[in-house]
Scaffold this motif. Structure first.
Motif, PDB file in Angstrom:
ATOM      1  N   VAL A 192      -9.366   4.678   3.162  1.00 27.78           N
ATOM      2  CA  VAL A 192      -8.482   3.548   2.855  1.00 27.78           C
ATOM      3  C   VAL A 192      -7.631   3.861   1.626  1.00 27.78           C
ATOM      4  O   VAL A 192      -6.436   3.549   1.587  1.00 27.78           O
ATOM      5  CB  VAL A 192      -9.305   2.258   2.637  1.00 27.78           C
ATOM      6  CG1 VAL A 192      -8.413   1.133   2.124  1.00 27.78           C
ATOM      7  CG2 VAL A 192      -9.984   1.840   3.931  1.00 27.78           C
ATOM      8  N   GLY A 193      -8.234   4.499   0.627  1.00 31.07           N
ATOM      9  CA  GLY A 193      -7.483   4.863  -0.572  1.00 31.07           C
ATOM     10  C   GLY A 193      -6.373   5.851  -0.270  1.00 31.07           C
ATOM     11  O   GLY A 193      -5.241   5.708  -0.759  1.00 31.07           O
ATOM     12  N   ILE A 194      -6.682   6.878   0.525  1.00 30.33           N
ATOM     13  CA  ILE A 194      -5.668   7.868   0.889  1.00 30.33           C
ATOM     14  C   ILE A 194      -4.538   7.204   1.681  1.00 30.33           C
ATOM     15  O   ILE A 194      -3.358   7.471   1.452  1.00 30.33           O
ATOM     16  CB  ILE A 194      -6.307   9.012   1.706  1.00 30.33           C
ATOM     17  CG1 ILE A 194      -7.218   9.850   0.798  1.00 30.33           C
ATOM     18  CG2 ILE A 194      -5.229   9.897   2.332  1.00 30.33           C
ATOM     19  CD1 ILE A 194      -7.987  10.941   1.539  1.00 30.33           C
ATOM     20  N   LEU A 195      -4.901   6.329   2.606  1.00 28.63           N
ATOM     21  CA  LEU A 195      -3.887   5.638   3.415  1.00 28.63           C
ATOM     22  C   LEU A 195      -2.996   4.753   2.543  1.00 28.63           C
ATOM     23  O   LEU A 195      -1.765   4.731   2.718  1.00 28.63           O
ATOM     24  CB  LEU A 195      -4.577   4.796   4.491  1.00 28.63           C
ATOM     25  CG  LEU A 195      -3.654   4.110   5.516  1.00 28.63           C
ATOM     26  CD1 LEU A 195      -2.853   5.149   6.284  1.00 28.63           C
ATOM     27  CD2 LEU A 195      -4.471   3.253   6.470  1.00 28.63           C
ATOM     28  N   TYR A 201      -9.287  -1.460  -6.912  1.00 21.73           N
ATOM     29  CA  TYR A 201      -9.347  -0.083  -6.414  1.00 21.73           C
ATOM     30  C   TYR A 201      -8.038   0.295  -5.729  1.00 21.73           C
ATOM     31  O   TYR A 201      -7.439   1.337  -6.014  1.00 21.73           O
ATOM     32  CB  TYR A 201     -10.520   0.070  -5.449  1.00 21.73           C
ATOM     33  CG  TYR A 201     -10.504   1.370  -4.659  1.00 21.73           C
ATOM     34  CD1 TYR A 201     -10.779   2.586  -5.265  1.00 21.73           C
ATOM     35  CD2 TYR A 201     -10.198   1.373  -3.291  1.00 21.73           C
ATOM     36  CE1 TYR A 201     -10.753   3.768  -4.546  1.00 21.73           C
ATOM     37  CE2 TYR A 201     -10.176   2.537  -2.561  1.00 21.73           C
ATOM     38  CZ  TYR A 201     -10.456   3.739  -3.193  1.00 21.73           C
ATOM     39  OH  TYR A 201     -10.429   4.918  -2.470  1.00 21.73           O
ATOM     40  N   LEU A 202      -7.572  -0.556  -4.820  1.00 24.23           N
ATOM     41  CA  LEU A 202      -6.334  -0.267  -4.093  1.00 24.23           C
ATOM     42  C   LEU A 202      -5.145  -0.218  -5.042  1.00 24.23           C
ATOM     43  O   LEU A 202      -4.248   0.631  -4.887  1.00 24.23           O
ATOM     44  CB  LEU A 202      -6.107  -1.329  -3.016  1.00 24.23           C
ATOM     45  CG  LEU A 202      -7.154  -1.361  -1.891  1.00 24.23           C
ATOM     46  CD1 LEU A 202      -6.871  -2.521  -0.948  1.00 24.23           C
ATOM     47  CD2 LEU A 202      -7.157  -0.045  -1.127  1.00 24.23           C
ATOM     48  N   LEU A 203      -5.135  -1.105  -6.049  1.00 24.31           N
ATOM     49  CA  LEU A 203      -4.021  -1.130  -7.000  1.00 24.31           C
ATOM     50  C   LEU A 203      -3.979   0.150  -7.828  1.00 24.31           C
ATOM     51  O   LEU A 203      -2.910   0.744  -8.026  1.00 24.31           O
ATOM     52  CB  LEU A 203      -4.153  -2.346  -7.915  1.00 24.31           C
ATOM     53  CG  LEU A 203      -3.010  -2.567  -8.914  1.00 24.31           C
ATOM     54  CD1 LEU A 203      -1.688  -2.738  -8.189  1.00 24.31           C
ATOM     55  CD2 LEU A 203      -3.297  -3.784  -9.796  1.00 24.31           C
ATOM     56  N   THR A 204      -5.141   0.618  -8.297  1.00 26.36           N
ATOM     57  CA  THR A 204      -5.148   1.847  -9.099  1.00 26.36           C
ATOM     58  C   THR A 204      -4.794   3.067  -8.248  1.00 26.36           C
ATOM     59  O   THR A 204      -4.140   3.993  -8.732  1.00 26.36           O
ATOM     60  CB  THR A 204      -6.523   2.060  -9.755  1.00 26.36           C
ATOM     61  OG1 THR A 204      -7.560   1.984  -8.761  1.00 26.36           O
ATOM     62  CG2 THR A 204      -6.788   1.020 -10.824  1.00 26.36           C
TER      63      THR A 204
END
Length: 337
Positions: free
Chosen positions: A189-192, A129-132
């Motif tokens: 977390v994704g936005i950050l 998720y974080l990588l994408t």
């Protein structure tokens, strides 16, 4: 045709009760014994009646040992089943066809359980998720820096923020605080992660702050608010009907990823004011998506578990939207647009 194959496992002692419930919702089903004193019913059910069928079964058998329900997509049925084209299956010999007005207002969405299944997997904070998220933001940032709209659109297709964004709107509609917390944390977390990665990129490369693809993400026009509302409504409408997640993701990502990427680039290049303006566009779009999403989920018949929570959360989002509209409108009236 929009139908589901519902497989129901029930203990032998409850066969008659289960059969009476099934007959209320579909006219074609099969019955076969399975090991351990259980019976399996396979039913072809219109997708619009999945929700009441599952709810009724769960209300009667959820504490029954051995009870389970499996819902599968159906591509075709031969011979045709009449109730698949009607609003509800005929009950007790009632065969009055639906009126044109009833057909027009029919809400043909997938069940709440299916919506949960589609969203749940995308709410886990995993490396993928974080990588994408990071890759999507970097692609969008590089595309905007060079003014290549096609590259920016390519970043939208990755759409990693789709799940948590839809999850927030769905949680507010249902009044599901647990789902709402998970979605909010995953989205934050994704936005950050996207913001940090593009900030670092902005420190390493030179950007022209006047490039239209970047500059447009620092100004909130009334048309941008209308676009975000339309994206949220269209995204939820497509999502609730089981459309391709890539298609829905583009609708949502177009309002979220470019402002994040632009803000990161501006912060990284030292232009704090333009960075905060891009974050303001992000916040405005996020509020618009949630307001439109809640309205569309309700219009699609998603049943709130707690109207008090649903109305309270919706009111908060609506107040924020009115505030943002006032700020945007005031700026244009004063000639600062």
């Amino acid at each position: 045709m929009s139908a589901r194959l519902v497989e129901i496992i029930i203990p032998d002692a409850d066969i008659l009760h289960a059969k009476s419930i099934i007959r209320e919702h579909c006219s074609r089903f099969w019955q076969e014994p399975v090991p351990d004193g259980l019976e399996k019913f396979s039913c072809v059910v219109p997708s619009r009646t999945i929700e009441p069928l599952i709810a009724q079964l769960a209300g009667n058998f959820k504490d029954t040992e051995g009870f389970s329900v499996l819902v599968l997509q159906v591509e075709a049925v031969l011979p045709e089943i009449p109730e698949l084209e009607a609003i509800v299956p005929p009950l007790s010999g009632e065969s009055k066809p639906p009126s044109k007005l009833e057909l027009f207002f029919t809400r043909d969405r997938i069940s709440t359980n299916e919506l949960y299944d589609d969203i749940e997997a995308s709410l886990d904070l995993r490396p993928n998720y974080l990588l994408t998220v990071v890759l999507s933001a970097l692609i969008a940032a590089l595309g905007m820096r060079s003014g290549q709209t096609a590259v920016v659109i390519g970043a939208m297709i990755i759409a990693p923020l789709l799940g948590p964004t839809m999850g927030m709107a769905m949680a507010a509609t249902l009044g599901d605080s647990k789902l709402g917390r998970r979605a909010a944390i995953t989205l934050s977390v994704g936005i950050l992660a996207a913001l940090i990665s593009t900030l670092l990129l902005g420190m390493l490369i030179e950007i022209d702050p006047l490039v239209s693809e970047l500059r447009n993400r620092t100004i909130v026009h009334p048309a941008d608010i209308a676009l975000a509302l339309a994206c949220g409504a269209a995204g939820v409408l497509a999502f609730s009907q089981g459309a391709s997640l890539a298609l829905v993701g583009v609708m949502i990502a177009v309002a979220l990823v470019p402002p994040i990427a632009a803000a990161g680039l501006y912060f990284g290049s030292g232009d704090q004011m333009l960075g905060f303006k891009a974050l303001f566009l992000l916040a405005t779009n996020l509020v618009c998506i949630n307001v439109a999403g809640i309205i569309m989920f309700l219009a699609q018949g998603l049943p709130p578990r707690n109207w008090r929570i649903t109305s309270g959360v919706f009111l908060i989002w609506l107040i924020m939207l009115v505030l943002f509209i006032s700020l945007v409108g005031g700026r244009f009236v004063l000639g600062d647009g």
